[in-house]
Design an enzyme around this catalytic site. Sequence first.
Site, PDB file in Angstrom:
ATOM      1  CB  THR A   1     -38.315  31.951 -20.787  1.00 59.78           C
ATOM      2  OG1 THR A   1     -38.455  31.615 -19.416  1.00 59.78           O
ATOM      3  CG2 THR A   1     -37.536  30.819 -21.447  1.00 59.78           C
ATOM      4  CG  ASP A   2     -37.272  33.757 -15.747  1.00 56.93           C
ATOM      5  OD1 ASP A   2     -37.904  32.830 -16.293  1.00 56.93           O
ATOM      6  OD2 ASP A   2     -37.638  34.262 -14.655  1.00 56.93           O
ATOM      7  CD  GLU A   3     -39.463  28.522 -17.113  1.00 61.79           C
ATOM      8  OE1 GLU A   3     -39.294  27.308 -17.223  1.00 61.79           O
ATOM      9  OE2 GLU A   3     -40.585  29.058 -17.006  1.00 61.79           O
TER      10      GLU A   3
ATOM     11  CE1 TYR B   1     -40.886  27.438 -23.076  1.00 65.35           C
ATOM     12  CE2 TYR B   1     -40.278  27.792 -20.777  1.00 65.35           C
ATOM     13  CZ  TYR B   1     -40.702  28.293 -21.995  1.00 65.35           C
ATOM     14  OH  TYR B   1     -40.930  29.635 -22.155  1.00 65.35           O
TER      15      TYR B   1
ATOM     16  CE  LYS C   1     -38.494  30.725 -25.643  1.00 65.54           C
ATOM     17  NZ  LYS C   1     -39.308  31.289 -26.760  1.00 65.54           N
TER      18      LYS C   1
HETATM   19  P1  NAD Z   1     -48.600  30.361 -25.413  1.00 69.00           P
HETATM   20  O1  NAD Z   1     -48.364  28.887 -25.307  1.00 69.00           O
HETATM   21  O2  NAD Z   1     -49.771  30.967 -24.730  1.00 69.00           O
HETATM   22  O3  NAD Z   1     -48.720  30.770 -26.951  1.00 69.00           O
HETATM   23  C1  NAD Z   1     -47.898  30.236 -27.938  1.00 69.00           C
HETATM   24  C2  NAD Z   1     -48.522  30.548 -29.303  1.00 69.00           C
HETATM   25  O4  NAD Z   1     -47.650  30.014 -30.311  1.00 69.00           O
HETATM   26  C3  NAD Z   1     -49.896  29.892 -29.508  1.00 69.00           C
HETATM   27  O5  NAD Z   1     -50.782  30.835 -30.066  1.00 69.00           O
HETATM   28  C4  NAD Z   1     -49.628  28.759 -30.476  1.00 69.00           C
HETATM   29  O6  NAD Z   1     -50.723  28.471 -31.321  1.00 69.00           O
HETATM   30  C5  NAD Z   1     -48.447  29.312 -31.269  1.00 69.00           C
HETATM   31  N1  NAD Z   1     -47.618  28.233 -31.842  1.00 69.00           N
HETATM   32  C6  NAD Z   1     -47.155  27.139 -31.199  1.00 69.00           C
HETATM   33  N2  NAD Z   1     -46.468  26.369 -32.069  1.00 69.00           N
HETATM   34  C7  NAD Z   1     -46.497  27.004 -33.272  1.00 69.00           C
HETATM   35  C8  NAD Z   1     -45.945  26.725 -34.546  1.00 69.00           C
HETATM   36  N3  NAD Z   1     -45.250  25.593 -34.772  1.00 69.00           N
HETATM   37  N4  NAD Z   1     -46.136  27.615 -35.548  1.00 69.00           N
HETATM   38  C9  NAD Z   1     -46.848  28.745 -35.321  1.00 69.00           C
HETATM   39  N5  NAD Z   1     -47.406  29.054 -34.139  1.00 69.00           N
HETATM   40  C10 NAD Z   1     -47.223  28.202 -33.132  1.00 69.00           C
HETATM   41  O7  NAD Z   1     -47.235  31.023 -24.956  1.00 69.00           O
HETATM   42  P2  NAD Z   1     -46.979  32.400 -24.174  1.00 69.00           P
HETATM   43  O8  NAD Z   1     -47.041  32.139 -22.729  1.00 69.00           O
HETATM   44  O9  NAD Z   1     -47.817  33.461 -24.782  1.00 69.00           O
HETATM   45  O10 NAD Z   1     -45.451  32.640 -24.542  1.00 69.00           O
HETATM   46  C11 NAD Z   1     -45.089  33.363 -25.708  1.00 69.00           C
HETATM   47  C12 NAD Z   1     -43.574  33.456 -25.782  1.00 69.00           C
HETATM   48  O11 NAD Z   1     -43.073  34.100 -24.624  1.00 69.00           O
HETATM   49  C13 NAD Z   1     -42.881  32.082 -25.829  1.00 69.00           C
HETATM   50  O12 NAD Z   1     -41.795  32.180 -26.730  1.00 69.00           O
HETATM   51  C14 NAD Z   1     -42.403  31.863 -24.422  1.00 69.00           C
HETATM   52  O13 NAD Z   1     -41.243  31.052 -24.388  1.00 69.00           O
HETATM   53  C15 NAD Z   1     -42.095  33.289 -23.984  1.00 69.00           C
HETATM   54  N6  NAD Z   1     -42.212  33.560 -22.539  1.00 69.00           N
HETATM   55  C16 NAD Z   1     -43.349  33.214 -21.842  1.00 69.00           C
HETATM   56  C17 NAD Z   1     -43.458  33.537 -20.491  1.00 69.00           C
HETATM   57  C18 NAD Z   1     -44.713  33.223 -19.697  1.00 69.00           C
HETATM   58  O14 NAD Z   1     -44.743  33.468 -18.485  1.00 69.00           O
HETATM   59  N7  NAD Z   1     -45.779  32.735 -20.306  1.00 69.00           N
HETATM   60  C19 NAD Z   1     -42.412  34.191 -19.836  1.00 69.00           C
HETATM   61  C20 NAD Z   1     -41.262  34.518 -20.584  1.00 69.00           C
HETATM   62  C21 NAD Z   1     -41.197  34.216 -21.933  1.00 69.00           C
HETATM   63  P1  TYD Z   2     -46.074  27.463 -14.366  1.00 67.55           P
HETATM   64  O1  TYD Z   2     -47.237  28.402 -14.364  1.00 67.55           O
HETATM   65  O2  TYD Z   2     -46.209  26.161 -15.086  1.00 67.55           O
HETATM   66  O3  TYD Z   2     -44.813  28.290 -14.903  1.00 67.55           O
HETATM   67  P2  TYD Z   2     -43.241  27.875 -14.928  1.00 67.55           P
HETATM   68  O4  TYD Z   2     -43.101  26.436 -14.679  1.00 67.55           O
HETATM   69  O5  TYD Z   2     -42.874  28.230 -16.344  1.00 67.55           O
HETATM   70  O6  TYD Z   2     -42.586  28.738 -13.902  1.00 67.55           O
HETATM   71  O7  TYD Z   2     -45.689  27.134 -12.872  1.00 67.55           O
HETATM   72  C1  TYD Z   2     -45.403  28.173 -11.942  1.00 67.55           C
HETATM   73  C2  TYD Z   2     -45.012  27.515 -10.643  1.00 67.55           C
HETATM   74  O8  TYD Z   2     -46.155  26.839 -10.101  1.00 67.55           O
HETATM   75  C3  TYD Z   2     -43.934  26.437 -10.798  1.00 67.55           C
HETATM   76  O9  TYD Z   2     -43.092  26.472  -9.649  1.00 67.55           O
HETATM   77  C4  TYD Z   2     -44.721  25.132 -10.833  1.00 67.55           C
HETATM   78  C5  TYD Z   2     -45.920  25.436  -9.940  1.00 67.55           C
HETATM   79  N1  TYD Z   2     -47.188  24.756 -10.297  1.00 67.55           N
HETATM   80  C6  TYD Z   2     -47.924  24.109  -9.297  1.00 67.55           C
HETATM   81  O10 TYD Z   2     -47.529  24.090  -8.123  1.00 67.55           O
HETATM   82  N2  TYD Z   2     -49.093  23.507  -9.658  1.00 67.55           N
HETATM   83  C7  TYD Z   2     -49.550  23.490 -10.934  1.00 67.55           C
HETATM   84  O11 TYD Z   2     -50.641  22.895 -11.202  1.00 67.55           O
HETATM   85  C8  TYD Z   2     -48.800  24.179 -11.941  1.00 67.55           C
HETATM   86  C9  TYD Z   2     -49.272  24.209 -13.358  1.00 67.55           C
HETATM   87  C10 TYD Z   2     -47.627  24.792 -11.565  1.00 67.55           C
END
Ligand code: NAD
Ligand code: TYD
Length: 351
Positions: free
Chosen positions: A132-134, A157, A161
């Site tokens: 992630t970019d975070e 988090y 990561k």
């Molecule tokens: P998500 O929370 O929707 O899915 C995570 C999946 O991992 C779930 O299916 C869960 O059951 C599985 N999981 C969790 N713990 C586990 C374990 N111990 N063993 C096996 N499986 C396990 O997450 P997402 O949003 O789909 O993110 C997927 C990846 O992409 C993550 O690594 C996250 O850091 C990265 N990422 C997410 C975003 C975003 O915007 N959502 C952006 C950049 C990177």
């Molecule tokens: P989120 O979807 O949790 O992603 P991330 O924290 O990984 O960027 O949140 C996106 C943005 O929205 C973040 O600035 C936090 C804000 N946010 C709210 O304002 N209200 C909410 O209920 C949630 C879940 C997030």
Amino acid sequence: MMKKVLITGGAGFIGSHVVRRFVNQYPNYHVFNLDALTYAGNLENLTDVNGASNYNFVKGDITDAEFIQDLFAQHDFTYVIHLAAESHVDRSISNPIAFVMTNVVGTVNLLNAAKHHWVDKFEGKRFYHVSTDEVYGALGETGMFTESTKYDPHSPYSASKASSDHFVRAYHDTYGLPVVISNCSNNYGSHHFPEKLIPLAIHNIRNNKPIPVYGKGENVRDWLWVEDHARAIDVILHKGKNGETYNIGGHNEWKNIDLIHLLCKIMDKKLVRAEGSSAQLITFVKDRAGHDLRYAIDATKLKEELGWVPSLQFEEGLEKTVDWYLNNQSWLDHVTSGAYQSYYQDQYEKR
Ligand code: NAD
Ligand code: TYD
């Protein structure tokens, strides 16, 4: 010989899009989806590929080192695409240890298994770590994250990561493991669990419930269509260079409050409500602790070296996303029943 591809976290939001893409695009690959099915994992995300002949689901936990070693002993995986993670910042603030276990220990278990079973035959193999970019921390009003931006994570988090990214690089530098890492901005699209901003707001607007906006809604995120992320992962897996990092982003920055207003406008239209009525649900609530002000990704390297650019304009993507949620109310009802209710109370009723 079919190539075996292990995708971890394939029942989650992004993982399910990656699984779908690989099963459909690569009939000559056999896709193994390894997922523990935590609250965020849902096999309903994959009903369309569940019966495919080049797909198997494996239920298992990446924190279980012995199980992971056995899986690698059973299957000679060519590629690992590692997405399994605890992914929600607010949950990491309440329970950091779960993030250390899955994101750090789980990643190291996978690295150990790859190192052990691929030993002396790294040629053609690849361990792809999805991040992630975070990890880069927070930006002020200007600037963008590049691949050389110093890591500066602020939430449990992003710290977990960042730690996993360091381990992946260490296995490359120390053992020569063929790895590649990508760091992506916020994704949006279908099958997104309604704890994250966009699906949570869609769900609440649909049900005429308050839309909780943290602080003043001034924080900025760079939003990318999830299918564009899955396509970037495909491109990087096949064309990226070992040991490299690629930033993925949408060049699409939105202040939270502006995004919510756009969403309200789209939903008023879709739900045939009077213009401005959904916006009345906006409720400013206590800010998130350590809330990063702004994220923005510079994805020039990915564009110039591998030719990837985002495909979709945000407004179009947001409309498609709203349509998906409105047409899949049973998916939402299912994932918001049970444990979601107490999560919601804990997170929001005290705010
Ligand atoms: P998500 O929370 O929707 O899915 C995570 C999946 O991992 C779930 O299916 C869960 O059951 C599985 N999981 C969790 N713990 C586990 C374990 N111990 N063993 C096996 N499986 C396990 O997450 P997402 O949003 O789909 O993110 C997927 C990846 O992409 C993550 O690594 C996250 O850091 C990265 N990422 C997410 C975003 C975003 O915007 N959502 C952006 C950049 C990177
Ligand atoms: P989120 O979807 O949790 O992603 P991330 O924290 O990984 O960027 O949140 C996106 C943005 O929205 C973040 O600035 C936090 C804000 N946010 C709210 O304002 N209200 C909410 O209920 C949630 C879940 C997030």
